[in-house]
Design a protein around this motif. Sequence first.
Motif, PDB file in Angstrom:
ATOM      1  N   UNK A 237      -4.711 -33.639 -21.867  1.00  0.00           N
ATOM      2  CA  UNK A 237      -5.954 -33.517 -21.041  1.00  0.00           C
ATOM      3  C   UNK A 237      -5.778 -32.709 -19.707  1.00  0.00           C
ATOM      4  N   UNK A 238      -6.537 -32.499 -19.039  1.00  0.00           N
ATOM      5  CA  UNK A 238      -6.499 -31.390 -17.949  1.00  0.00           C
ATOM      6  C   UNK A 238      -5.264 -31.365 -17.011  1.00  0.00           C
ATOM      7  N   UNK A 239      -4.420 -30.491 -16.707  1.00  0.00           N
ATOM      8  CA  UNK A 239      -3.232 -30.497 -16.349  1.00  0.00           C
ATOM      9  C   UNK A 239      -3.518 -30.996 -14.671  1.00  0.00           C
ATOM     10  N   UNK A 240      -2.653 -31.918 -14.512  1.00  0.00           N
ATOM     11  CA  UNK A 240      -2.527 -32.780 -13.106  1.00  0.00           C
ATOM     12  C   UNK A 240      -3.617 -33.793 -12.927  1.00  0.00           C
ATOM     13  N   UNK A 241      -4.360 -34.034 -14.064  1.00  0.00           N
ATOM     14  CA  UNK A 241      -5.056 -35.410 -14.036  1.00  0.00           C
ATOM     15  C   UNK A 241      -4.547 -36.503 -14.287  1.00  0.00           C
ATOM     16  N   UNK A 242      -4.825 -37.625 -13.478  1.00  0.00           N
ATOM     17  CA  UNK A 242      -4.148 -38.872 -13.826  1.00  0.00           C
ATOM     18  C   UNK A 242      -4.032 -39.307 -15.319  1.00  0.00           C
ATOM     19  N   UNK A 243      -5.255 -39.218 -16.184  1.00  0.00           N
ATOM     20  CA  UNK A 243      -4.950 -39.609 -17.590  1.00  0.00           C
ATOM     21  C   UNK A 243      -4.195 -38.696 -18.243  1.00  0.00           C
ATOM     22  N   UNK A 244      -4.073 -37.297 -18.164  1.00  0.00           N
ATOM     23  CA  UNK A 244      -3.072 -36.415 -18.924  1.00  0.00           C
ATOM     24  C   UNK A 244      -1.722 -36.789 -18.372  1.00  0.00           C
ATOM     25  N   UNK A 245      -1.288 -37.079 -17.311  1.00  0.00           N
ATOM     26  CA  UNK A 245      -0.136 -37.392 -16.787  1.00  0.00           C
ATOM     27  C   UNK A 245       0.395 -38.703 -17.277  1.00  0.00           C
ATOM     28  N   UNK A 246      -0.606 -39.923 -17.009  1.00  0.00           N
ATOM     29  CA  UNK A 246      -0.154 -41.137 -17.397  1.00  0.00           C
ATOM     30  C   UNK A 246      -0.147 -41.263 -19.088  1.00  0.00           C
ATOM     31  N   UNK A 247      -0.997 -40.805 -19.825  1.00  0.00           N
ATOM     32  CA  UNK A 247      -1.081 -40.868 -21.338  1.00  0.00           C
ATOM     33  C   UNK A 247       0.244 -40.355 -21.770  1.00  0.00           C
ATOM     34  N   UNK A 248       0.940 -39.162 -21.235  1.00  0.00           N
ATOM     35  CA  UNK A 248       1.882 -38.566 -21.688  1.00  0.00           C
ATOM     36  C   UNK A 248       3.015 -39.416 -21.313  1.00  0.00           C
TER      37      UNK A 248
END
Length: 319
Positions: free
Chosen positions: A165-176
């Motif tokens: 997802x968008x770089x730096x967005x919570x769902x991108x960081x957390x899902x990774x």
Amino acid sequence: MKKCITASAAALALLAVTACGSGGSPAADDGTITLGFSQVGAESGWRTANTESIQQAAEDAGIDLQFSDAQQKQENQIRAIPSFIQQNVDVIAFSPVVETGWDAVLLEAQRADIPVVLTDRAIDSDDDTLYEAFLGSDFVEEGRKAGEWLVDNAEGQTNVVELQGTTGAAPAIDRQEGFAEVIADHPDIEVIATQTGDFTRSGGKEVMEAFLRSHDDIDVVYAHNDDMGLGAIEAIRAAGLEPGEDIRIITVDAVRAGMEALAEGDINFIVECNPLLGEQLMELVEQVAAGEEVPKRIEVEETTFTQEEAEAALPDRQY
Ligand code: AHR
């Protein structure tokens, strides 16, 4: 409520300002709560469903919603929040585009005595007094669920490409993070490439086309949302491969278009992320406007879908 400063008599005005200045005392005018809400944008089917849920719930609750679309840009949200403060809204809610960089603007809201509610995405700050509550999903857990399905369904050496997802967005960081945590104990499952597709279908398609050009050994796509997964399906087909068979696809969200692709076998597994936060958000807004104590973190319940489960759920799917 905060519009009560227009009362004509000085004494009344003084009373009204005091009442409103608490950041949530009972209304001195007609009692209507004004909510300033800054939305991320309109990047995905999930976001459209989330916006509709919030707008409908505000209307049902009789809350005056001041809606602002940030078009996926943090700077637009950093402009919207002071503008809500200037309008003297009763409550500010927002879904932060990215996790960091909010302290200064939230301090302004705190100094103006306007309570802030985070919805959908959380922020990364050492100061949790800057907001009253967070309402949304456990994105790390969503990533774990995606990883667990893959561990249970891997067939030997499995090369994964990740559409972030968008770089730096919570769902991108957390899902990774959640996904990586689960596959860490399984050396046969390897993430061979990872890149942002910005949560959009076009972004997912473009990145998948690039992955397909540089790798001829992709077994699985892990897309942080349905839209990017749907874009990846187009790229896989254009490369002469069969999505769901030659390359298996795991996504997050479970919006209608994703569920239809799952039912048709183009996607293999979806982790749900619930966008219908409107009603709960309006309840929270009413509580914080009234100065009531609320839980700091409220998580919504979510499930997962296989092909058969998607087929069964589709007739009643609301979004
Ligand atoms: O923050 C929620 C995520 O944002 C959804 O999974 C995605 O589709 C959206 O753009």
